[in-house]
Design a protein around this motif. Sequence first.
Motif, PDB file in Angstrom:
ATOM      1  N   ASP A 104       0.883  -1.177   0.000  1.00 48.40           N
ATOM      2  CA  ASP A 104       0.000   0.000   0.000  1.00 48.40           C
ATOM      3  C   ASP A 104       0.914   1.219   0.000  1.00 48.40           C
ATOM      4  O   ASP A 104       1.441   1.615   1.037  1.00 48.40           O
ATOM      5  CB  ASP A 104      -0.904  -0.029   1.232  1.00 48.40           C
ATOM      6  CG  ASP A 104      -1.868   1.147   1.293  1.00 48.40           C
ATOM      7  OD1 ASP A 104      -1.842   1.989   0.368  1.00 48.40           O
ATOM      8  OD2 ASP A 104      -2.639   1.240   2.269  1.00 48.40           O
ATOM      9  N   CYS A 107       0.251   5.160   2.003  1.00 44.33           N
ATOM     10  CA  CYS A 107      -0.808   4.539   2.817  1.00 44.33           C
ATOM     11  C   CYS A 107      -1.569   5.529   3.677  1.00 44.33           C
ATOM     12  O   CYS A 107      -2.640   5.198   4.197  1.00 44.33           O
ATOM     13  CB  CYS A 107      -0.212   3.449   3.699  1.00 44.33           C
ATOM     14  SG  CYS A 107       0.908   4.060   4.991  1.00 44.33           S
ATOM     15  N   GLY A 110      -3.565   4.717   7.070  1.00 41.22           N
ATOM     16  CA  GLY A 110      -3.662   3.262   7.058  1.00 41.22           C
ATOM     17  C   GLY A 110      -5.042   2.689   6.841  1.00 41.22           C
ATOM     18  O   GLY A 110      -5.262   1.511   7.139  1.00 41.22           O
ATOM     19  N   ASP A 112      -6.801   1.826   4.011  1.00 40.24           N
ATOM     20  CA  ASP A 112      -6.840   0.683   3.097  1.00 40.24           C
ATOM     21  C   ASP A 112      -6.000  -0.473   3.617  1.00 40.24           C
ATOM     22  O   ASP A 112      -6.387  -1.644   3.488  1.00 40.24           O
ATOM     23  CB  ASP A 112      -6.357   1.112   1.709  1.00 40.24           C
ATOM     24  CG  ASP A 112      -7.455   1.794   0.901  1.00 40.24           C
ATOM     25  OD1 ASP A 112      -8.392   1.105   0.481  1.00 40.24           O
ATOM     26  OD2 ASP A 112      -7.376   3.019   0.730  1.00 40.24           O
ATOM     27  N   ALA A 113      -4.845  -0.168   4.220  1.00 41.07           N
ATOM     28  CA  ALA A 113      -4.014  -1.224   4.782  1.00 41.07           C
ATOM     29  C   ALA A 113      -4.758  -1.971   5.882  1.00 41.07           C
ATOM     30  O   ALA A 113      -4.628  -3.197   6.018  1.00 41.07           O
ATOM     31  CB  ALA A 113      -2.713  -0.625   5.318  1.00 41.07           C
ATOM     32  N   VAL A 123       0.602  -7.011   4.472  1.00 41.79           N
ATOM     33  CA  VAL A 123       0.596  -5.630   4.002  1.00 41.79           C
ATOM     34  C   VAL A 123       1.946  -4.973   4.280  1.00 41.79           C
ATOM     35  O   VAL A 123       2.468  -5.056   5.397  1.00 41.79           O
ATOM     36  CB  VAL A 123      -0.511  -4.790   4.688  1.00 41.79           C
ATOM     37  CG1 VAL A 123      -0.528  -3.377   4.119  1.00 41.79           C
ATOM     38  CG2 VAL A 123      -1.872  -5.444   4.525  1.00 41.79           C
ATOM     39  N   ALA A 125       2.915  -1.244   4.186  1.00 39.39           N
ATOM     40  CA  ALA A 125       2.339   0.102   4.063  1.00 39.39           C
ATOM     41  C   ALA A 125       3.470   1.123   4.069  1.00 39.39           C
ATOM     42  O   ALA A 125       4.293   1.133   4.981  1.00 39.39           O
ATOM     43  CB  ALA A 125       1.367   0.368   5.204  1.00 39.39           C
ATOM     44  N   ASP A 127       4.677   5.252   3.585  1.00 43.23           N
ATOM     45  CA  ASP A 127       4.336   6.669   3.485  1.00 43.23           C
ATOM     46  C   ASP A 127       5.598   7.490   3.706  1.00 43.23           C
ATOM     47  O   ASP A 127       6.451   7.126   4.530  1.00 43.23           O
ATOM     48  CB  ASP A 127       3.264   7.074   4.499  1.00 43.23           C
ATOM     49  CG  ASP A 127       2.535   8.342   4.063  1.00 43.23           C
ATOM     50  OD1 ASP A 127       1.471   8.237   3.436  1.00 43.23           O
ATOM     51  OD2 ASP A 127       3.064   9.451   4.339  1.00 43.23           O
ATOM     52  N   ALA A 136       0.063   5.543  11.130  1.00 45.33           N
ATOM     53  CA  ALA A 136      -0.317   4.295  10.468  1.00 45.33           C
ATOM     54  C   ALA A 136       0.216   3.095  11.246  1.00 45.33           C
ATOM     55  O   ALA A 136      -0.477   2.070  11.372  1.00 45.33           O
ATOM     56  CB  ALA A 136       0.206   4.286   9.034  1.00 45.33           C
ATOM     57  N   ALA A 146       0.903  -6.736   9.161  1.00 49.77           N
ATOM     58  CA  ALA A 146       1.008  -5.408   8.544  1.00 49.77           C
ATOM     59  C   ALA A 146       2.301  -4.740   8.999  1.00 49.77           C
ATOM     60  O   ALA A 146       2.579  -4.644  10.196  1.00 49.77           O
ATOM     61  CB  ALA A 146      -0.199  -4.556   8.912  1.00 49.77           C
ATOM     62  N   VAL A 148       4.768  -1.229   8.456  1.00 48.25           N
ATOM     63  CA  VAL A 148       4.796   0.152   7.967  1.00 48.25           C
ATOM     64  C   VAL A 148       6.244   0.579   7.755  1.00 48.25           C
ATOM     65  O   VAL A 148       7.099   0.353   8.611  1.00 48.25           O
ATOM     66  CB  VAL A 148       4.095   1.116   8.952  1.00 48.25           C
ATOM     67  CG1 VAL A 148       4.152   2.551   8.413  1.00 48.25           C
ATOM     68  CG2 VAL A 148       2.648   0.693   9.172  1.00 48.25           C
ATOM     69  N   ASP A 167      -2.709   5.284  -3.597  1.00 44.51           N
ATOM     70  CA  ASP A 167      -3.630   6.416  -3.492  1.00 44.51           C
ATOM     71  C   ASP A 167      -2.772   7.666  -3.596  1.00 44.51           C
ATOM     72  O   ASP A 167      -2.350   8.228  -2.581  1.00 44.51           O
ATOM     73  CB  ASP A 167      -4.384   6.368  -2.166  1.00 44.51           C
ATOM     74  CG  ASP A 167      -5.383   7.505  -2.010  1.00 44.51           C
ATOM     75  OD1 ASP A 167      -5.520   8.326  -2.951  1.00 44.51           O
ATOM     76  OD2 ASP A 167      -6.015   7.592  -0.938  1.00 44.51           O
TER      77      ASP A 167
END
Length: 398
Positions: A104, A107, A110, A112-113, A123, A125, A127, A136, A146, A148, A167
Amino acid sequence: MQPTELRELLTVDGLRLLDSLPAFDQKADVVQQVARLRKEGHSPSLVAAVLTQARLRAKGRSKFGDFADRMLFTEAGLEQATRLPVASTHAGRFRRAGLRRIADLGCGIGGDALALAALDLGVVAVDRDEVTAAIATYNLAPWPAAEVRLGAAEEADLDGVDGVFLDPARRTEGHSSTRRLQDPADWSPALDTAFAFAERLPTGVKLGPGVDRELLPSDAECQWISVDRSVVEVGVWFGALARPGIRRAALVLGAHGPAELTAAGDSDDVEVGDLDEYVYEPDGGVIRARLIGDLARLIGARTISRDIAYLSGPTAVATPFAQCFRVVETFPLDEKRLRQELKKRGIGRVEIKKRGVDIDPAAFRKRLQLSGANEATLILTRVAGHHTALLCERVQPA
């Protein structure tokens, strides 16, 4: 939110204080709340941070439901976040395509993640903003699968990833006041860069619903999504994430549940016909996807004027893809005449809809000098090319 404020909030004492606050009340005396918390010995920065988060959590319930009560937000991050029901449709695509580990990119906080992780998908993620990535990380903490990372989407390590979701940031950087960027080359990542990921992996790209259609690739599935009759996005899907034979789709989410119109391309228009007893206003997602012709054939209706997105038919047909109105009376679009007719009928409240006419509904309503206990819908538009006012009542077909 500044990094120093976030660090103070992300402590045991800071989070405990946040969770101890009563439900946010917009009418509460903020000065008294601040004074009480300061008297308890909390620093000014922590008090400001927890009260801001309490307000954003209350606001976030409209997008995340009960999940919002344990999440953290920035003002801009919440505004730009995908609603959880929509994020769930994104996640469902990845799972149905058999993809197990998703990147993602961009992200945000978060959203959508979170939906991907909730379906037991791995995931990554990413950013580029330090504060956003930290938030996130907190929001995704309940899901061990998940991860990040802080970094730019364009530079993300996709080793071990089998699908990508992006996105692109379409606003200037910041956590509160931001402005929209009009040039897709200025987005982060740039639109061409986002689409280029599809050359490597199955990819989904979330864009604003009003994006220039000329920018949308012809080899991708484009799905416009509306929630409670508000169009929120267009998703552009490539590779295994695009459904075979579908290039245009309108997904309508509401109290009725999900409903979708799909097609291999823009639908052919139907002929212009006479104004009949019922008028339909297609959902914005149907209009954006240019599937009005397919909807008209589905409900047995015709357009009322060339290039006007209102349909008309002899019967009231129940459909999640349009709102239905019964035409009570038609008038020339003359302000003085309408004022007289509405007064004669005792109509004191009107819902004004318009297409194909240059009128400000709020100013027009004020000039009508409404009075009375009755209410109605006034549709200002063109019928067979002529400016017309339709006095209508809403219909809920069985």
